[in-house]
Scaffold this active site. Structure first.
Site, mmCIF file in Angstrom:
data_model
loop_
_atom_site.group_PDB
_atom_site.id
_atom_site.type_symbol
_atom_site.label_atom_id
_atom_site.label_comp_id
_atom_site.label_asym_id
_atom_site.label_seq_id
_atom_site.Cartn_x
_atom_site.Cartn_y
_atom_site.Cartn_z
ATOM 1 N N ARG A 52 0.872 -1.182 0.000
ATOM 2 C CA ARG A 52 0.000 0.000 0.000
ATOM 3 C C ARG A 52 0.906 1.229 0.000
ATOM 4 N NH1 ARG A 52 2.469 1.748 3.681
ATOM 5 N NH2 ARG A 52 0.938 3.402 3.887
ATOM 6 N N GLY A 53 0.288 2.416 -0.017
ATOM 7 C CA GLY A 53 1.081 3.639 -0.164
ATOM 8 C C GLY A 53 1.154 3.963 -1.658
ATOM 9 N N ALA A 54 0.861 5.210 -2.009
ATOM 10 C CA ALA A 54 0.680 5.558 -3.418
ATOM 11 C C ALA A 54 1.843 5.129 -4.333
ATOM 12 C CB ALA A 54 0.392 7.054 -3.533
ATOM 13 N N ARG A 89 -7.497 0.022 -6.632
ATOM 14 C CA ARG A 89 -7.698 1.085 -5.630
ATOM 15 C C ARG A 89 -7.926 2.410 -6.370
ATOM 16 N NH1 ARG A 89 -4.168 1.210 -0.417
ATOM 17 N NH2 ARG A 89 -6.024 2.315 0.255
ATOM 18 N N ASP A 242 -1.778 10.970 -1.754
ATOM 19 C CA ASP A 242 -2.157 9.999 -2.790
ATOM 20 C C ASP A 242 -2.518 10.671 -4.101
ATOM 21 O OD1 ASP A 242 -2.782 8.735 -0.039
ATOM 22 O OD2 ASP A 242 -2.563 7.085 -1.455
ATOM 23 N N ASN A 252 -5.169 12.707 1.015
ATOM 24 C CA ASN A 252 -4.294 11.822 1.802
ATOM 25 C C ASN A 252 -5.177 11.063 2.784
ATOM 26 O OD1 ASN A 252 -1.640 10.822 2.402
ATOM 27 N ND2 ASN A 252 -1.726 11.927 4.330
ATOM 28 N N LYS A 253 -4.564 10.193 3.527
ATOM 29 C CA LYS A 253 -5.296 9.319 4.455
ATOM 30 C C LYS A 253 -6.293 10.101 5.300
ATOM 31 C CE LYS A 253 -5.060 5.774 4.604
ATOM 32 N NZ LYS A 253 -6.018 4.939 3.826
HETATM 33 O O1 MRU Z 1 -4.418 3.317 2.369
HETATM 34 P P1 MRU Z 1 -2.926 3.447 2.270
HETATM 35 O O2 MRU Z 1 -2.187 2.799 3.387
HETATM 36 O O3 MRU Z 1 -2.425 3.015 0.905
HETATM 37 O O4 MRU Z 1 -2.711 5.010 2.383
HETATM 38 C C1 MRU Z 1 -1.419 5.539 2.369
HETATM 39 C C2 MRU Z 1 -1.390 6.995 2.537
HETATM 40 O O5 MRU Z 1 -2.404 7.655 2.692
HETATM 41 C C3 MRU Z 1 -0.075 7.659 2.415
HETATM 42 O O6 MRU Z 1 0.024 8.753 3.268
HETATM 43 C C4 MRU Z 1 0.071 8.127 0.964
HETATM 44 O O7 MRU Z 1 -0.084 7.039 0.090
HETATM 45 C C5 MRU Z 1 1.346 8.784 0.711
HETATM 46 S S1 MRU Z 1 2.598 7.557 0.532
HETATM 47 C C6 MRU Z 1 4.101 8.217 0.242
#
Ligand code: MRU
Length: 369
Positions: A52-54, A89, A242, A252-253
């Site tokens: 996970r993470g963009a 996603r 993201d 973002n989250k």
């Molecule tokens: O749902 P996730 O764990 O994929 O969400 C991740 C985030 O929101 C991060 O802050 C975002 O992807 C930035 S990653 C460098």
């Protein structure tokens, strides 16, 4: 970054037909690696948030296309792989950016060359992410260095939300890269880690990363950040993103927006670190960003380690109650002090983004054309 002294990336090729990843659903309790051998493996890893993470979602999708091309390199197979991965996603634009780069690299090339070309392009995307995150770290480092100079030797307190460290990217991270560099340079630094309900990426992943690197940190409830800002115990915030739209709005989250509001009210600088692959030039406002709605179970249940070492999932809510679970929110550009990118820092605005990226290219985000 290193785990028990051994350097790791979050995704790596094994020979020319298998990809290694870290199973992030097992962290922080176990460090387990997995192998992806097929397109379906890659799509499942993204959908189930094993990765996970963009930026990492983008790199995994790129390798997903490469794995698909080993089975069938036809145009129809490329389209199928693209469509399957694109729906895994919705919010992180890096997924679409990486898929477009892969398709552009393969579409008009001979079928018999596509498997090799796809493998090479996926590796370029992964290696590129490492270089970009290192640059983000170097630019963000200067901000931390200046802020630390004003502290007269006291530790710099930085607040971050979710996980925008190396586990969210291929290496280094975005928001955490400057923190690692400041720590390595001997700047005294302490990180407030938002737990980041409901999936707890802060408590499980960011805390794991920072702890593994020896960075002093404290996990706090998501609701505590405003309190620490009022008390003068947060010098600045850095988060990842993201998707950033052309006007500088930031997805973002979930919970990021509330932190930005609290930071604004308390004159705490609020920075967003991003690779340019996170810019969506096609959207003029964050209102148009699709927000992922995730399972209610993420709120109604919780998984943790039992005293004996095993994992257990327990119900934590009133039986029969439903739950709504948006995975992301949008922070308006006006609440963001600045962007930290691989090309330097800029204002969170259309003009700021244009000052660093005057020309849209396939490298720096999803283009309008
Ligand atoms: O749902 P996730 O764990 O994929 O969400 C991740 C985030 O929101 C991060 O802050 C975002 O992807 C930035 S990653 C460098």
């Amino acid at each position: 970054m290193k785990i028990d002294g051994k350097p790791y990336r979050t995704i790596w090729p094994l020979g020319d037909d298998t990809v290694g990843i870290i199973d992030q659903t097992r962290l922080p309790h176990a460090f387990v690696t997995l192998e992806l051998k097929t397109l379906d493996d890659a799509a499942h890893a993204i959908r189930a948030m094993i990765v996970r993470g963009a930026p990492l979602i983008g790199a995994t999708a790129a390798y997903g296309i490469a794995l698909a091309m080993r089975e069938d390199a036809s145009d129809a197979a490329l389209d199928r792989a693209h469509d399957l991965l694109a729906e895994t996603r919705p919010t992180a634009i890096n997924l679409r950016w990486a898929l477009k780069r892969m398709c552009d690299a393969l579409r008009n090339r001979p079928r018999e060359e596509r498997a090799r070309l796809a493998w090479e392009e996926a590796a370029r995307i992964a290696d590129g992410d490492v270089a970009v995150c290192r640059s983000i770290g170097e630019h963000g480092f200067k901000i931390l260095q200046e802020a630390a100079a004003r502290k007269n030797g006291a530790a710099l307190n930085v607040l971050t939300h979710c996980n925008a460290g190396w586990l969210a990217c291929v290496d280094w991270g975005t928001a955490l890269a400057p923190i690692y560099m400041a720590h390595d340079a001997g700047i005294p630094i302490h990180v407030w880690v938002d737990e980041t309900r409901p999936r707890n990426q802060g408590a499980s992943l960011t805390a794991f990363e920072l702890g593994s690197h020896g960075v002093r940190h404290t996990i706090i409830a998501d609701n505590a950040g405003g309190h620490y800002m009022q008390a003068g115990q947060v010098d600045l915030c850095i988060v990842g993103t993201d998707r950033v739209t052309a006007n500088g709005d930031v997805a973002n989250k979930i919970g990021t927006y509330l932190k930005a509001l609290a930071a604004h009210d308390n004159q705490v600088p609020f920075y967003v670190a991003l690779p340019s692959s996170t810019i969506d030039w096609t959207l003029s406002s964050g209102r148009d960003i699709p927000i992922e709605e995730r399972s209610a179970d993420e709120l109604l249940k919780m998984t943790g380690r039992l005293p004996g070492g095993g994992l257990a999932t327990v119900e934590i809510a009133a039986p029969g109650s439903g739950a709504a679970n948006p995975g992301f929110d949008v922070t308006p550009a006006r609440l963001v002090t600045g962007f930290i990118t691989e090309r330097g820092t800029c204002a969170a605005s259309a003009a700021g983004l244009r000052s660093l990226f005057p020309v849209e290219t396939p490298e720096n985000g999803i283009q309008r054309s």
